[in-house]
Design a protein around this motif. Structure first.
Motif, short mmCIF file in Angstrom:
data_model
loop_
_atom_site.label_atom_id
_atom_site.label_comp_id
_atom_site.label_asym_id
_atom_site.label_seq_id
_atom_site.Cartn_x
_atom_site.Cartn_y
_atom_site.Cartn_z
N SER A 1 0.82 -1.20 0.00
CA SER A 1 0.00 0.00 0.00
C SER A 1 0.86 1.26 0.00
CB SER A 1 -0.92 0.01 1.23
OG SER A 1 -0.17 0.29 2.40
N LEU A 2 0.29 2.34 -0.50
CA LEU A 2 0.98 3.63 -0.49
C LEU A 2 1.31 4.04 0.94
CD1 LEU A 2 2.03 6.23 -1.77
CD2 LEU A 2 -0.32 7.11 -1.72
N MET A 3 0.39 3.82 1.88
CA MET A 3 0.61 4.22 3.25
C MET A 3 1.80 3.48 3.88
SD MET A 3 -1.49 6.64 3.71
CE MET A 3 -1.58 6.93 5.47
N SER A 4 1.96 2.21 3.54
CA SER A 4 3.10 1.46 4.08
C SER A 4 4.41 1.96 3.48
CB SER A 4 2.94 -0.04 3.84
OG SER A 4 3.01 -0.35 2.45
N LEU B 1 4.95 5.04 2.44
CA LEU B 1 5.20 6.34 3.06
C LEU B 1 5.82 6.17 4.45
CD1 LEU B 1 1.95 8.20 1.98
CD2 LEU B 1 4.28 8.80 1.29
N ALA B 2 5.34 5.19 5.20
CA ALA B 2 5.86 4.95 6.54
C ALA B 2 7.31 4.46 6.50
CB ALA B 2 4.98 3.95 7.28
N LYS B 3 7.64 3.67 5.48
CA LYS B 3 9.00 3.12 5.36
C LYS B 3 9.97 4.11 4.72
CE LYS B 3 7.52 -1.69 4.86
NZ LYS B 3 7.44 -2.83 3.92
N LEU C 1 9.98 6.96 -3.11
CA LEU C 1 8.95 5.95 -2.91
C LEU C 1 9.22 4.72 -3.78
CD1 LEU C 1 5.71 8.11 -2.68
CD2 LEU C 1 6.71 6.72 -0.86
N ASP D 1 5.00 10.43 17.39
CA ASP D 1 3.91 11.40 17.32
C ASP D 1 4.15 12.52 18.32
OD1 ASP D 1 2.64 9.92 15.42
OD2 ASP D 1 1.19 9.01 16.78
N LYS E 1 6.66 13.58 14.21
CA LYS E 1 5.62 13.92 13.25
C LYS E 1 4.39 14.44 13.99
CE LYS E 1 7.36 12.72 9.21
NZ LYS E 1 7.52 13.70 8.11
N ARG F 1 -2.17 13.71 13.36
CA ARG F 1 -3.10 13.97 12.26
C ARG F 1 -4.12 15.03 12.66
NH1 ARG F 1 -5.39 8.67 11.04
NH2 ARG F 1 -6.44 9.00 13.02
#
Length: 201
Positions: free
Chosen positions: A18-21, A23-25, A125, A172, A192, A195
């Motif tokens: 996934s894109l989210m994974s 981004l996290a990596k 990415l 966070d 970070k 949200r």
């Protein structure tokens, strides 16, 4: 029909990232596994990703000088990493990157800056998807890099690419807390904002 069924089964078992994974990596890496050498074709794959990325006004003004391990010595003396941690003199000896993408353009302006950001993120990415890591380097000697690599275009940004040798964690934080990255016990922490603090009420 048999071939079709085989392809169908293969596609079902393909693991989607996934894109989210990604981004996290995709964390800025300042220490690399020097035993791993990035191949030229892997850098070319990053350029293909950049080619497919959006371009403001579709100018497509950016060009890419690919640097593998054989030429890394031409770049290393003229870059600086870890500006927020000057006391560490990053990268540590033996963890220097051995591959780079030097992003160049003769054009200036906010649209070029937009493209730089879009392209850099897209390439990083793609690197993450390939099991690699990287970092954007804006602190470098532009004249020295141009001379060392015999560039006829102005270098705007350098991406160091390799396999990470670092342990990086996201932390966070609330609005108003320090945002500078830091290190403790060998772990690199990246603050970070939460949200909920990013959403304008």
């Amino acid at each position: 029909m048999e071939e079709y069924e085989t392809q169908k089964c293969a596609s079902v078992h393909t693991r989607r990232v996934s894109l989210m994974s990604l981004l996290a990596k995709n964390r800025s890496t300042r220490g690399f596994d020097n035993s791993f050498k990035v191949r030229y074709d892997q850098l070319v794959s990053l350029v293909e990703a950049a080619r497919l990325a959006p371009s403001a006004r579709n100018q497509q003004a950016l060009r890419f000088r690919l640097v593998t391990a054989e030429e890394a010595h031409l770049v290393l003396p003229y870059i600086k990493l870890g500006g927020a941690l000057p006391e560490l003199n990053l990268p540590f000896e033996g963890t220097e990157p051995n591959a780079f993408v030097v992003i160049c353009s003769e054009k200036e302006g906010r649209y070029i800056d937009m493209d730089l950001g879009i392209v850099a993120q897209t390439m990083l990415l793609r690197a993450t998807e390939m099991g690699l890591n990287g970092v954007c380097i804006g602190a470098f000697d532009h004249d020295a890099i141009s001379e060392a690599l015999q560039l006829n275009l102005a270098p705007k940004l350098i991406l160091a690419i390799g396999r990470s040798a670092e342990h990086i964690e996201i932390v966070d934080i609330a609005e108003g807390e320090p945002q500078a990255y830091y290190r403790e016990n060998g772990v690199h922490f990246v603050p970070k904002l939460r949200r909920e603090d990013l959403i304008v009420k």
